[in-house]
Write a protein that holds these residues in place. Structure first.
Motif, PDB file in Angstrom:
ATOM      1  N   MET A   1      44.341  45.272  28.168  1.00  0.00           N
ATOM      2  CA  MET A   1      43.346  45.035  29.503  1.00  0.00           C
ATOM      3  C   MET A   1      42.869  46.318  29.868  1.00  0.00           C
ATOM      4  SD  MET A   1      43.256  42.260  31.614  1.00  0.00           S
ATOM      5  CE  MET A   1      42.638  42.154  33.340  1.00  0.00           C
ATOM      6  N   LYS A   2      41.489  45.928  30.055  1.00  0.00           N
ATOM      7  CA  LYS A   2      40.588  47.286  30.532  1.00  0.00           C
ATOM      8  C   LYS A   2      40.659  47.179  31.743  1.00  0.00           C
ATOM      9  CE  LYS A   2      38.923  48.440  26.278  1.00  0.00           C
ATOM     10  NZ  LYS A   2      38.604  47.312  25.510  1.00  0.00           N
ATOM     11  N   PRO A   3      41.008  48.481  32.519  1.00  0.00           N
ATOM     12  CA  PRO A   3      40.935  48.724  33.553  1.00  0.00           C
ATOM     13  C   PRO A   3      39.739  48.217  34.623  1.00  0.00           C
ATOM     14  CG  PRO A   3      40.819  50.771  32.771  1.00  0.00           C
ATOM     15  CD  PRO A   3      40.719  49.811  31.650  1.00  0.00           C
ATOM     16  N   PHE A   4      39.486  47.585  35.490  1.00  0.00           N
ATOM     17  CA  PHE A   4      38.511  47.465  36.391  1.00  0.00           C
ATOM     18  C   PHE A   4      39.041  47.301  37.390  1.00  0.00           C
ATOM     19  CE2 PHE A   4      39.461  42.948  35.291  1.00  0.00           C
ATOM     20  CZ  PHE A   4      38.968  42.453  36.512  1.00  0.00           C
ATOM     21  N   ALA A   5      38.162  47.328  38.639  1.00  0.00           N
ATOM     22  CA  ALA A   5      38.144  47.217  40.260  1.00  0.00           C
ATOM     23  C   ALA A   5      36.985  46.629  40.603  1.00  0.00           C
ATOM     24  CB  ALA A   5      38.507  48.606  40.715  1.00  0.00           C
ATOM     25  N   LEU A   6      37.114  45.713  41.505  1.00  0.00           N
ATOM     26  CA  LEU A   6      35.951  45.231  42.385  1.00  0.00           C
ATOM     27  C   LEU A   6      36.332  45.190  43.939  1.00  0.00           C
ATOM     28  CD1 LEU A   6      35.497  42.447  39.704  1.00  0.00           C
ATOM     29  CD2 LEU A   6      33.956  43.764  40.369  1.00  0.00           C
ATOM     30  N   VAL A   7      35.586  45.420  44.557  1.00  0.00           N
ATOM     31  CA  VAL A   7      35.363  45.183  45.885  1.00  0.00           C
ATOM     32  C   VAL A   7      34.840  44.150  46.324  1.00  0.00           C
ATOM     33  CG1 VAL A   7      35.086  46.356  48.110  1.00  0.00           C
ATOM     34  CG2 VAL A   7      35.563  47.833  46.107  1.00  0.00           C
ATOM     35  N   CYS A   8      35.395  43.314  47.068  1.00  0.00           N
ATOM     36  CA  CYS A   8      34.825  41.952  47.277  1.00  0.00           C
ATOM     37  C   CYS A   8      34.357  41.965  48.712  1.00  0.00           C
ATOM     38  CB  CYS A   8      35.760  40.709  47.266  1.00  0.00           C
ATOM     39  SG  CYS A   8      36.401  40.796  45.498  1.00  0.00           S
ATOM     40  N   THR A  44      30.917  56.901  48.994  1.00  0.00           N
ATOM     41  CA  THR A  44      29.792  56.449  49.212  1.00  0.00           C
ATOM     42  C   THR A  44      29.451  55.902  50.692  1.00  0.00           C
ATOM     43  OG1 THR A  44      30.863  54.204  48.579  1.00  0.00           O
ATOM     44  CG2 THR A  44      29.486  55.523  46.832  1.00  0.00           C
ATOM     45  N   ALA A  45      28.143  55.596  51.087  1.00  0.00           N
ATOM     46  CA  ALA A  45      27.824  55.494  52.455  1.00  0.00           C
ATOM     47  C   ALA A  45      28.502  53.975  52.867  1.00  0.00           C
ATOM     48  CB  ALA A  45      26.440  55.410  52.684  1.00  0.00           C
ATOM     49  N   ALA A  46      28.322  53.009  51.973  1.00  0.00           N
ATOM     50  CA  ALA A  46      28.978  51.573  52.146  1.00  0.00           C
ATOM     51  C   ALA A  46      30.066  51.240  50.870  1.00  0.00           C
ATOM     52  CB  ALA A  46      27.731  50.752  52.213  1.00  0.00           C
ATOM     53  N   PRO A  47      30.800  50.255  51.141  1.00  0.00           N
ATOM     54  CA  PRO A  47      31.634  49.823  49.942  1.00  0.00           C
ATOM     55  C   PRO A  47      30.696  49.533  48.820  1.00  0.00           C
ATOM     56  CG  PRO A  47      32.042  48.825  51.846  1.00  0.00           C
ATOM     57  CD  PRO A  47      30.884  49.518  52.142  1.00  0.00           C
ATOM     58  N   VAL A  48      31.269  49.704  47.537  1.00  0.00           N
ATOM     59  CA  VAL A  48      30.746  49.453  46.406  1.00  0.00           C
ATOM     60  C   VAL A  48      31.559  48.828  45.101  1.00  0.00           C
ATOM     61  CG1 VAL A  48      28.973  51.373  46.482  1.00  0.00           C
ATOM     62  CG2 VAL A  48      31.417  51.872  45.357  1.00  0.00           C
ATOM     63  N   GLU A  49      30.842  48.045  44.741  1.00  0.00           N
ATOM     64  CA  GLU A  49      31.666  47.635  43.510  1.00  0.00           C
ATOM     65  C   GLU A  49      31.601  48.374  42.171  1.00  0.00           C
ATOM     66  OE1 GLU A  49      30.940  43.529  42.408  1.00  0.00           O
ATOM     67  OE2 GLU A  49      30.478  43.018  44.501  1.00  0.00           O
ATOM     68  N   PHE A  50      32.575  48.660  41.432  1.00  0.00           N
ATOM     69  CA  PHE A  50      32.379  49.469  40.375  1.00  0.00           C
ATOM     70  C   PHE A  50      33.397  48.982  39.173  1.00  0.00           C
ATOM     71  CE2 PHE A  50      36.527  51.926  40.436  1.00  0.00           C
ATOM     72  CZ  PHE A  50      36.768  51.510  41.629  1.00  0.00           C
ATOM     73  N   GLN A  51      33.267  49.497  38.004  1.00  0.00           N
ATOM     74  CA  GLN A  51      34.138  49.284  37.041  1.00  0.00           C
ATOM     75  C   GLN A  51      34.372  50.765  36.193  1.00  0.00           C
ATOM     76  OE1 GLN A  51      31.964  46.091  34.856  1.00  0.00           O
ATOM     77  NE2 GLN A  51      34.150  45.202  34.450  1.00  0.00           N
ATOM     78  N   ALA A  52      35.420  51.061  35.996  1.00  0.00           N
ATOM     79  CA  ALA A  52      35.689  52.283  35.064  1.00  0.00           C
ATOM     80  C   ALA A  52      36.274  52.111  33.876  1.00  0.00           C
ATOM     81  CB  ALA A  52      36.705  53.251  35.904  1.00  0.00           C
ATOM     82  N   THR A 114      42.514  52.660  39.507  1.00  0.00           N
ATOM     83  CA  THR A 114      41.307  52.534  40.227  1.00  0.00           C
ATOM     84  C   THR A 114      41.684  52.367  41.794  1.00  0.00           C
ATOM     85  OG1 THR A 114      40.569  50.745  39.714  1.00  0.00           O
ATOM     86  CG2 THR A 114      39.890  52.364  38.340  1.00  0.00           C
ATOM     87  N   LEU A 115      40.990  52.816  42.761  1.00  0.00           N
ATOM     88  CA  LEU A 115      41.454  52.461  44.119  1.00  0.00           C
ATOM     89  C   LEU A 115      39.862  52.382  44.864  1.00  0.00           C
ATOM     90  CD1 LEU A 115      44.169  55.140  44.677  1.00  0.00           C
ATOM     91  CD2 LEU A 115      44.624  52.577  44.516  1.00  0.00           C
ATOM     92  N   SER A 116      39.918  51.692  45.875  1.00  0.00           N
ATOM     93  CA  SER A 116      38.837  51.631  46.738  1.00  0.00           C
ATOM     94  C   SER A 116      39.359  52.002  48.118  1.00  0.00           C
ATOM     95  CB  SER A 116      38.007  50.281  46.766  1.00  0.00           C
ATOM     96  OG  SER A 116      37.450  49.824  45.412  1.00  0.00           O
ATOM     97  N   THR A 126      35.646  55.625  46.078  1.00  0.00           N
ATOM     98  CA  THR A 126      35.876  55.336  45.071  1.00  0.00           C
ATOM     99  C   THR A 126      36.927  56.264  44.177  1.00  0.00           C
ATOM    100  OG1 THR A 126      33.993  53.948  44.922  1.00  0.00           O
ATOM    101  CG2 THR A 126      35.040  54.195  42.681  1.00  0.00           C
ATOM    102  N   VAL A 127      38.153  55.494  43.951  1.00  0.00           N
ATOM    103  CA  VAL A 127      39.025  56.468  43.449  1.00  0.00           C
ATOM    104  C   VAL A 127      39.165  56.307  41.910  1.00  0.00           C
ATOM    105  CG1 VAL A 127      41.422  57.741  43.401  1.00  0.00           C
ATOM    106  CG2 VAL A 127      39.802  57.184  45.347  1.00  0.00           C
ATOM    107  N   VAL A 128      39.343  57.209  40.880  1.00  0.00           N
ATOM    108  CA  VAL A 128      39.795  57.027  39.510  1.00  0.00           C
ATOM    109  C   VAL A 128      40.456  57.947  39.012  1.00  0.00           C
ATOM    110  CG1 VAL A 128      38.838  56.576  37.066  1.00  0.00           C
ATOM    111  CG2 VAL A 128      37.502  55.726  39.013  1.00  0.00           C
TER     112      VAL A 128
END
Ligand SMILES: [Zn+2]
Length: 410
Positions: A1-8, A44-52, A114-116, A126-128
């Motif tokens: 399972m690849k790590p990823f995180a999404l901010v919805c 970041t200035a606003a919440p972001v969606e990301f994948q690490a 990963t954390l938001s 965004t924490v990795v």
């Protein structure tokens, strides 16, 4: 399972009727070196969606890919810098398909978490965290991640909608012999019967063929020469919680005797919006205990599922019919027929041939030919539901909070 995180948050904002944030500016990149991991914090200035994720080819790298981000770290105008611990150089790459930060790795590493995090004096964080790992594990876990979850998946999470996978219970098929009673449909030609009689005769044959398998529960919208309103035919499908609806018809080309052959229709975009309006208006899908948007999303997902299943069945039916009878249109056909507009039940309208064509009329009035045609329809139904040992009922979406209500009110 690849790590990823999404901010919805973007989807929440849409649901709440707010504007989504525009491009998100990265205002800081910093590192923390710990005994067993290295922390990377991006503000970041606003919440972001990301994948690490890590990549091993051509060199060991950590990638943090953003849906949308632009560089705004004033102390690093060249959009590059140096990390600590396992992290070497890093560079912001805006030209990639998704803007991303790429960090070179000095040692085999894996994304531990990963954390938001919301702002705490600064920007959104965004924490990795990356931790050392063996070369073998690094090689195994590195690579581009699988495609992110679909918008539907995210919406389902956000609004609390549950997907109910198909189960292998009895498949319910509604057969709808078109017209009847005072409505003859296409009138008799060439010494045969009216359309209503042909439709009923074929429908009863299909009912018996399905019943003989023991794998289907068959519901007829009419099994004799009576008039049934179009809305009532749709209601029968909905109340049956049916898995498939087949409306049987015979075509007419007026005075033109040349058109011949069968045509299979599924719903067109106008029928889709009609189905949507009906579903909301009739209230079957509206649960006052949840926001209206949720009901609408639920209806939309169910209709999208119905559309796909209807088209899949229409293709199968066209293929099977094409083996035993001429086709007037050997391609997907869509129309705005009222009987196709239940929001949930996959539905097709099967024009078995033209009563205005001499050869078709003879064929459609022959019990033997009707039986041949319905055997092809049976083969299509068997093939459509084959993945579940002869039965694969329709997939369903229900609201998690009131699953019982929703399924029983259907
Ligand atoms: Zn008709």
């Amino acid at each position: 399972m690849k790590p990823f995180a999404l901010v919805c948050s973007a989807f929440l904002a849409v649901l709440a009727g707010f504007q989504t944030a525009s491009a998100d500016e990265i205002t800081d990149v910093r590192f923390g070196e710990h005994s067993d991991y290295t922390r990377i914090v991006i503000e970041t200035a606003a919440p972001v969606e990301f994948q690490a994720f890590t990549l091993s080819e051509p060199a060991a790298r950590l990638v943090i890919a953003f849906d949308e981000a632009r560089w705004g770290v004033r102390s690093l105008p060249s959009a590059a810098g140096r990390g600590v611990g396992a992290v070497g150089q890093f560079q912001f790459d805006e030209r990639a398909s998704a803007s991303r930060l790429v960090f070179s790795l000095n040692a085999p590493s894996t994304v531990r978490q990963t954390l938001s995090l919301d702002p705490n004096g600064g920007g959104y964080r965004t924490v990795v965290d990356i931790a050392p790992t063996s070369e073998a594990t690094f090689q195994r876990t590195s690579g581009f991640p699988a495609p992110t979850r679909t918008l539907t998946d995210l919406l389902m999470d956000e609004v609390g909608v549950t997907y109910v996978p198909p189960s292998c219970e009895v498949v319910r098929v509604v057969i709808d012999p078109g017209h009847g009673g005072r409505d003859p449909g296409a009138v008799a030609r060439f010494g045969g019967g009216h359309e209503k009689d042909v439709n009923l005769s074929a429908g009863l044959i299909l009912r018996d063929l399905l019943n003989a398998t023991g794998r289907y529960e068959v519901i007829m919208t009419r099994d004799r020469d009576v008039f049934v309103e179009l809305n009532d035919r749709v209601r029968i499908a909905r109340q049956a919680d049916a898995d498939l609806f087949i409306s049987l018809h015979a075509d007419s080309a007026g005075d033109n005797r040349s058109p011949a052959g069968a045509t299979i229709y599924s719903m067109n975009p106008r029928a889709v919006s009609r189905a949507r309006q009906n579903a909301i208006r009739q209230g079957d899908w509206v649960d006052p205990s949840r926001p209206q948007e949720v009901s609408q999303i639920l209806v939309d997902m169910q209709i999208a599922n119905k559309e796909g299943e209807s088209e899949r069945f229409a293709d199968t039916l066209r293929t099977e019919i094409g083996r035993s009878a001429p086709l007037w249109r050997d391609r997907p056909m869509r129309a705005n027929f009222a009987v196709l507009t239940d929001a949930a039940t996959p539905a097709v309208l099967f024009e078995m041939g033209f009563l205005t064509n001499r050869t078709d009329a003879r064929r459609l009035n022959s019990q033997r030919e009707q039986r041949r045609l319905m055997q092809a329809a049976l083969a299509a139904i068997e093939s459509h539901f084959a993945r579940c040992g002869g039965g694969e009922p329709r997939e369903r979406y229900v609201a998690s909070a009131s699953a019982a209500n929703t399924s029983s009110s259907r």
